[in-house]
Structures are given as structure tokens and as C-alpha cells.
Write a protein that holds these residues in place. Structure first.
Motif, short mmCIF file in Angstrom:
data_model
loop_
_atom_site.label_atom_id
_atom_site.label_comp_id
_atom_site.label_asym_id
_atom_site.label_seq_id
_atom_site.Cartn_x
_atom_site.Cartn_y
_atom_site.Cartn_z
N TYR A 74 44.08 48.45 35.41
CA TYR A 74 44.95 49.25 34.56
C TYR A 74 44.38 50.63 34.25
O TYR A 74 45.12 51.59 34.06
N ARG A 75 43.07 50.74 34.22
CA ARG A 75 42.47 52.03 33.87
C ARG A 75 42.19 52.89 35.09
O ARG A 75 42.32 54.11 35.03
N ASN A 76 41.76 52.28 36.18
CA ASN A 76 41.39 53.04 37.37
C ASN A 76 41.75 52.21 38.60
O ASN A 76 40.88 51.67 39.28
N PRO A 77 43.04 52.11 38.91
CA PRO A 77 43.50 51.19 39.96
C PRO A 77 42.89 51.45 41.33
O PRO A 77 42.71 50.53 42.12
N ASP A 78 42.57 52.72 41.62
CA ASP A 78 42.01 53.03 42.94
C ASP A 78 40.62 52.43 43.14
O ASP A 78 40.12 52.39 44.27
N SER A 79 39.97 52.00 42.05
CA SER A 79 38.63 51.43 42.18
C SER A 79 38.66 49.95 42.55
O SER A 79 37.62 49.34 42.75
N VAL A 80 39.86 49.38 42.63
CA VAL A 80 40.01 47.94 42.94
C VAL A 80 40.71 47.80 44.28
O VAL A 80 41.67 48.51 44.57
N ARG A 81 40.24 46.87 45.10
CA ARG A 81 40.87 46.65 46.41
C ARG A 81 42.34 46.32 46.23
O ARG A 81 42.73 45.61 45.29
N ALA A 82 43.15 46.81 47.17
CA ALA A 82 44.61 46.67 47.05
C ALA A 82 45.03 45.22 46.90
O ALA A 82 45.90 44.88 46.09
N GLN A 83 44.39 44.32 47.68
CA GLN A 83 44.77 42.91 47.62
C GLN A 83 44.49 42.31 46.24
O GLN A 83 45.32 41.59 45.66
N THR A 84 43.32 42.64 45.71
CA THR A 84 42.96 42.15 44.37
C THR A 84 43.87 42.75 43.31
O THR A 84 44.32 42.07 42.38
N ARG A 85 44.14 44.03 43.46
CA ARG A 85 44.99 44.72 42.49
C ARG A 85 46.38 44.08 42.43
O ARG A 85 46.91 43.83 41.35
N GLU A 86 46.95 43.80 43.59
CA GLU A 86 48.27 43.19 43.62
C GLU A 86 48.26 41.80 43.01
O GLU A 86 49.22 41.39 42.34
N ARG A 87 47.17 41.04 43.23
CA ARG A 87 47.08 39.70 42.67
C ARG A 87 47.03 39.77 41.14
O ARG A 87 47.69 38.98 40.44
N VAL A 88 46.29 40.73 40.60
CA VAL A 88 46.20 40.89 39.14
C VAL A 88 47.55 41.31 38.56
O VAL A 88 48.02 40.76 37.55
N LEU A 89 48.20 42.26 39.20
CA LEU A 89 49.49 42.74 38.70
C LEU A 89 50.55 41.65 38.77
O LEU A 89 51.42 41.54 37.88
N ALA A 90 50.50 40.85 39.83
CA ALA A 90 51.46 39.75 39.95
C ALA A 90 51.25 38.72 38.84
O ALA A 90 52.20 38.22 38.23
N ALA A 91 49.99 38.42 38.53
CA ALA A 91 49.69 37.48 37.45
C ALA A 91 50.17 38.04 36.12
O ALA A 91 50.72 37.31 35.27
#
Length: 362
Positions: free
Chosen positions: A25-42
């Protein structure tokens, strides 16, 4: 009775740490896209809405940047258009909000008159990750304390070597150069010799730099100029500009040919006062300002001024704060000097075909 989902719930559902959820949420570019999508989906499945407090649990941060500035809101502004009524500080806020949003931060602002900021400083600084402050708005000793705990950027005013705040990042504009060029234009291009500077140099380092630029242009042209402003206007509002114009016109000696106001608000007030007195601008007296607020383009005659890059100043402040929050060493303070533009309009005597903008490099 159900409770609102928390950052812990999102972390457990998506199989990542709380810190990773915070970074999404604070710096989305620092997280891998796959992980980011999993977190946002949850988060979507749970109906989770991030808050500053939740982010702070993971990173000891609030996800908020702060700004403190003197409140010179002008009750005399009668423009109905919100954009027309935007003042210098409003434009800086817009720039900071735009850049903060880009980096995933919110912005907390505090406006304060002289004598009152102390009560707000601790409240704002205690709730933010980084802090931008207009020069001389906050007592030096308070800023020193704040800067030991979080990054601070000083806005406006020249960096003073050897003072207690010279270790802070700093952003200013070419106040001296801009005012010198505008004054030179009045003297050399319009043949004006009796110039009166309006503004309190003691109250503002920016106004001091502008006054020094005014004096430099006068001296270069062998034009008489006093060692202090003709009228001190502490509040820098339209009402003060009108009062200054009346005072100068009432003086027994020869009235000035030009009122060189330290900001646009005072210049607009001066225009109104001169009109009430039956004087014509620029035929009887020229008027100039400084800042480049939108109202200057709407008054009649249009206002000759020095335009500051106010939006950019706010954006640069956020970029410096984010850089510090990202780990840039504190031992090398950054000092930015932003260029200004002289806008030649009708209030100094430039006709429509002559009106132009002249950039002044920093």
C-alpha cells in the motif's frame, strides 16, 4: 458481532508478512507483481481498508507527510472561482498532494499565524513520517528537535550557512534575481524612477531577498532607493496592500511612479485602493507583484509579477522527504534553487502586444 478486517488478517490470508502488506500500500513497486496481486486480492475478499495506524504497526510509519505554513488567507479576495482565489500556500499544497499521492502518502497540513505555530508543530510532527515547513514559521529549537526524529525540508528563504538548520534539506526560488529583473524592467523599459517597495523584509527571508534584488536594480541604474521598504506590510494581504497604497498616495512629497509589492495579494489590494482614489494604473502609477497566483491574471489591469514554480516546489518537497525516508544519508543536505519567470502584463504599462514572460534561471 463482526469486526473490521485488519492488516493481520490480510497478511494471514495472503501468506505474507505484515511488512509486505504495508509495502503493497505504501510503495507497491517494491513488491513483486505476483505477491502484490495476491495481497490485494486478499484485501478485496476481506473488505480491508488500509489505515495509517495499521501501516504504522508494520513499519513504525504513518503513511502521512506534514506541511506547516503561516496562514495569510485573505478575506478580501472576492473572486468566486476557487482557482482564482488560490494563494501561494494553496499552490504548494496542491503540488505536495499530487506528489504524495504518487508515492502512496497522505498529506496533513497546518496553517498558523505568527505567534501560534508552536501549538500545532508537535501535533503535526508527531503524526507524520516527514515534515515540510515554510521558513520562520516554526521556532528553530522546535525544528531541531523534530529533525532528530524525522526528515524535515525547509521551504523558501535562503539557506543561511552556519545557522542551526543548515543541515536540513532546503528548497527556495530565485527571489533576488526575479525581483531584480522586474525592477530593471520598470526602470529601463518604462523609464520609471520613483519606485516604492512594499513588504516587511524583517518578517520573511523571501521578502528580504526580493528587497535586496529591488535595491540591486535601483543601484545599477543610479535610482534613489531607501535602505528599507517604503511601507512595511506584515500580513501580506490585500487589505495591507490597500493600506500601503493609500499611505503612499497621502504622503506630502511626490508620490511614487510604481508600487513594487512583495507579493500578489498586496498588489491586488493596491490596485483596488488606487481605483477607489480615481487613479489609473499604469498611467498614474504602475503596480507589480510577486508569486504568480491565478488572481493576477483576472484583475484589471492584469498584474505584472514574478511567477514562482509553486506546484513544483511542493512536489520537490515530497520527493526530498521520500528520498530521506528511503534511506538517503542525512550527512549531505540538498539545497535546490528553482527558477522564476517575470510575467510582463498591463499593470506596469506593457500593452497586449508587449506582454510576455521572461524566465530567470536559478
Amino acid at each position: 458481532m463482526s469486526t473490521a478486517p485488519t492488516v493481520y488478517d490480510v497478511a494471514e490470508r495472503s501468506g505474507v508478512s505484515i511488512a509486505t502488506v504495508s509495502r503493497v500500500y505504501r510503495n507497491p513497486d517494491s513488491v513483486r507483481a505476483q505477491t502484490r496481486e495476491r495481497v490485494l486480492a486478499a484485501a478485496r475478499d476481506l473488505g480491508y481498508v488500509p489505515s495509517g495506524n495499521a501501516r504504522g504497526l508494520a513499519s513504525r510509519s504513518t503513511g502521512v507527510l506534514g506541511l506547516c505554513f503561516p496562514d495569510y488567507a485573505d478575506p478580501d479576495t472576492d473572486a468566486e472561482d476557487d482557482d482564482a482565489a488560490m494563494l501561494y500556500s494553496d499552490q504548494i499544497i496542491r503540488g505536495m498532494e499530487r506528489a504524495a499521492r504518487r508515492h502512496g502518502y497522505a498529506l496533513l497540513i497546518a496553517a498558523s499565524l505568527k505567534g501560534g505555530p508552536e501549538s500545532l508543530v508537535a501535533k503535526v510532527a508527531g503524526r507524520v513520517d516527514g515534515f515540510a515547513v515554510m521558513a520562520r514559521t516554526v521556532p528553530t529549537e522546535e525544528l531541531e528537535g523534530i529533525s532528530r526524529r524525522r526528515p524535515v525540508v525547509m521551504l523558501a528563504g535562503p539557506r543561511e550557512e552556519g545557522d542551526h538548520l543548515d543541515h536540513l534539506d532546503h528548497i527556495e526560488v530565485a527571489n533576488f534575481d526575479g525581483q531584480r529583473e522586474l525592477t530593471r524592467h520598470l526602470i529601463e523599459d518604462h523609464g520609471l524612477r520613483r519606485l516604492a517597495f512594499v513588504g516587511s523584509a524583517e518578517e520573511s527571508p523571501d521578502v528580504e531577498a526580493r528587497f535586496q534584488g529591488f535595491l540591486a536594480a535601483c543601484r545599477a541604474a543610479d535610482v534613489d532607493a531607501p535602505e528599507e521598504p517604503a511601507v512595511r506590510a506584515v500580513m501580506m494581504t490585500q487589505a495591507e496592500g490597500a493600506r500601503a497604497a493609500d499611505a503612499l498616495c497621502d504622503r506630502a512629497d511626490e508620490p511614487p511612479q510604481a508600487l513594487v509589492c512583495a507579493n500578489d495579494q498586496m498588489a491586488v489590494g493596491a490596485l483596488h485602493a488606487l481605483e477607489r482614489r480615481g487613479l489609473t494604473v499604469p498611467d498614474d502609477v504602475a503596480v507589480t507583484g510577486f508569486d504568480g497566483i491565478p488572481l493576477g491574471r483576472l484583475v484589471r489591469p492584469t498584474l505584472t509579477t514574478v511567477r514562482q514554480p509553486m506546484l513544483r516546489m511542493g512536489e520537490e518537497a515530497v520527493e526530498l522527504l521520500v528520498r530521506r525516508l528511503g534511506g538517503t544519508p542525512k550527512s549531505d543536505p540538498v539545497s535546490l534553487m528553482l527558477p522564476v519567470t517575470v510575467a510582463r502584463r498591463a499593470s506596469c504599462g506593457c500593452g497586449p502586444e508587449e506582454q510576455s514572460a521572461v524566465a530567470i534561471g536559478a
